[in-house]
Design a protein around this motif. Structure first.
Motif, PDB file in Angstrom:
ATOM      1  N   ASP A 115      13.748 -24.135  -8.272  1.00  0.00           N
ATOM      2  CA  ASP A 115      14.277 -22.925  -8.920  1.00  0.00           C
ATOM      3  C   ASP A 115      13.325 -22.411  -9.989  1.00  0.00           C
ATOM      4  O   ASP A 115      13.726 -22.056 -11.113  1.00  0.00           O
TER       5      ASP A 115
ATOM      6  N   LEU B 220      10.050 -25.483  -3.573  1.00  0.00           N
ATOM      7  CA  LEU B 220       8.681 -25.293  -3.084  1.00  0.00           C
ATOM      8  C   LEU B 220       7.947 -26.631  -3.176  1.00  0.00           C
ATOM      9  O   LEU B 220       8.075 -27.338  -4.182  1.00  0.00           O
TER      10      LEU B 220
ATOM     11  N   ASP C  24      21.561 -25.044  -2.590  1.00  0.00           N
ATOM     12  CA  ASP C  24      21.181 -23.634  -2.457  1.00  0.00           C
ATOM     13  C   ASP C  24      20.069 -23.296  -3.446  1.00  0.00           C
ATOM     14  O   ASP C  24      19.801 -22.121  -3.721  1.00  0.00           O
ATOM     15  N   SER C  25      19.426 -24.328  -3.985  1.00  0.00           N
ATOM     16  CA  SER C  25      18.274 -24.126  -4.852  1.00  0.00           C
ATOM     17  C   SER C  25      17.043 -23.824  -4.001  1.00  0.00           C
ATOM     18  O   SER C  25      16.958 -24.217  -2.834  1.00  0.00           O
ATOM     19  N   ARG C  26      16.079 -23.151  -4.611  1.00  0.00           N
ATOM     20  CA  ARG C  26      14.821 -22.901  -3.911  1.00  0.00           C
ATOM     21  C   ARG C  26      13.858 -24.037  -4.233  1.00  0.00           C
ATOM     22  O   ARG C  26      13.603 -24.338  -5.404  1.00  0.00           O
TER      23      ARG C  26
ATOM     24  N   ASP D 222       8.740 -24.086   1.699  1.00  0.00           N
ATOM     25  CA  ASP D 222       9.462 -23.155   0.821  1.00  0.00           C
ATOM     26  C   ASP D 222      10.850 -22.983   1.424  1.00  0.00           C
ATOM     27  O   ASP D 222      11.004 -22.386   2.485  1.00  0.00           O
ATOM     28  N   SER D 223      11.854 -23.542   0.773  1.00  0.00           N
ATOM     29  CA  SER D 223      13.197 -23.559   1.367  1.00  0.00           C
ATOM     30  C   SER D 223      14.267 -23.267   0.328  1.00  0.00           C
ATOM     31  O   SER D 223      14.181 -23.709  -0.818  1.00  0.00           O
ATOM     32  N   ALA D 224      15.277 -22.535   0.759  1.00  0.00           N
ATOM     33  CA  ALA D 224      16.472 -22.309  -0.057  1.00  0.00           C
ATOM     34  C   ALA D 224      17.675 -23.011   0.566  1.00  0.00           C
ATOM     35  O   ALA D 224      18.815 -22.715   0.209  1.00  0.00           O
TER      36      ALA D 224
ATOM     37  N   ASP E 114      11.242 -24.159   7.498  1.00  0.00           N
ATOM     38  CA  ASP E 114      10.774 -23.831   6.148  1.00  0.00           C
ATOM     39  C   ASP E 114       9.540 -24.637   5.750  1.00  0.00           C
ATOM     40  O   ASP E 114       9.123 -24.590   4.584  1.00  0.00           O
TER      41      ASP E 114
ATOM     42  N   LEU F 250      14.087 -30.879   4.009  1.00  0.00           N
ATOM     43  CA  LEU F 250      13.967 -29.444   4.267  1.00  0.00           C
ATOM     44  C   LEU F 250      13.936 -29.145   5.756  1.00  0.00           C
ATOM     45  O   LEU F 250      13.369 -29.909   6.549  1.00  0.00           O
TER      46      LEU F 250
ATOM     47  N   TYR G 214      14.199 -34.353  -1.361  1.00  0.00           N
ATOM     48  CA  TYR G 214      14.557 -33.040  -0.825  1.00  0.00           C
ATOM     49  C   TYR G 214      14.204 -33.011   0.664  1.00  0.00           C
ATOM     50  O   TYR G 214      13.025 -33.074   1.034  1.00  0.00           O
TER      51      TYR G 214
END
Length: 272
Positions: free
Chosen positions: A260, A166, A162-164, A176-178, A198, A194, A192
């Protein structure tokens, strides 16, 4: 003094290493099984980070003849900054880093020049290491394996995040994903994965590059501007990687990652 386990497993890369396996392993070429055994062992020659299968002589269904030395270049890389040099897994099987005898395998109308290697080591003297790439199919029990034999001391873990995250390329935000899926693989930097929603897919150009991972399967690639093969996906991954099917990952060694709000240093790996 406490022992860091990662250092323990990677501290003897200059040594010849082996590990027995309990699986039934078979190697097939042109529809003919040239090796089949429940007594196979995994072998890592010095400086190799990817294992090969070796079979007892009695479990080979092929005639063995000396192959002679084949000229093939080494491709040394470092797994981490300041670490000892190892061989890039793309280095040909013909590059042997311990004493032994290269062998040609033949059975019927099938001939595989230099596809075997008998190490001059008392623990492996009655075994022949086989070139994974020389065979059309490998089976563990009744299941095909791809890429190379799996390392029993390596694994992948995938966790929903649930981190953002980029991803920037040349200062431009391309993702850009959460809702990342974070893939943790033994000895490899965090990846990561994604959702495509996003990712600026309009900035990605499909590439004709294809690669194979023994743990995740077959990957397809995208380029971003002048940066070739900067992102990839597994559309139909193997079972261990089903949670990243269709998601996009970027080569964090060659993009900028902001996690984050913190800009991460680019890791130094063979893909830097």
């Amino acid at each position: 003094m406490a022992t860091r386990m990662g250092a323990r497993f990677t501290g003897d890369l200059s040594a010849l290493r082996y590990e027995p396996v309990a699986k039934r392993v078979r190697a097939v070429a042109s529809g003919r099984t040239l090796a089949g055994s429940r007594r196979a062992v995994l072998v890592w020659e010095p400086k190799r980070v990817v294992p090969s299968y070796a079979f007892p002589l009695a479990d080979l269904r092929a005639t063995l003849t000396p192959a002679g030395e084949a000229a093939s270049p080494e491709h040394p890389v470092r797994l981490a900054e300041g670490g000892p040099p190892v061989l890039d897994p793309r280095t040909a099987f013909a590059v042997h880093t311990c004493a032994g005898e290269p062998l040609t395998l033949a059975a019927g109308d099938v001939t595989l020049p230099g596809a075997g290697f008998r190490p001059a080591d008392p623990d492996l003297a009655d075994h022949v290491v086989l070139d994974f790439a020389a065979f059309d199919e490998w089976l563990e029990e009744a299941e095909p394996i791809v890429g190379h034999p799996r390392d029993p001391f390596a694994r992948i873990d995938i966790r929903r995040g649930d981190s953002r995250v980029l991803i920037e390329v040349d200062g431009v935000v391309v993702a850009d994903s959460a809702a990342p899926r974070m893939l943790f693989e033994t000895g490899i930097t965090t990846r990561y994965y994604l959702p495509r929603a996003d990712v600026r897919m309009d900035l990605l150009t499909p590439s004709d590059t294809r690669t194979t991972c023994a743990y995740k399967g077959h990957a397809t690639y995208w380029s971003v501007g002048a940066h070739r093969d900067l992102a990839w996906t597994y559309d139909e991954p193997l079972s261990d990687a089903r949670d990243v099917a269709g998601l996009i990952a970027f080569l964090t060694e060659r993009v900028d990652v902001v996690l984050d709000g913190e800009r991460l240093p680019r890791p130094v790996t063979p893909w830097s």
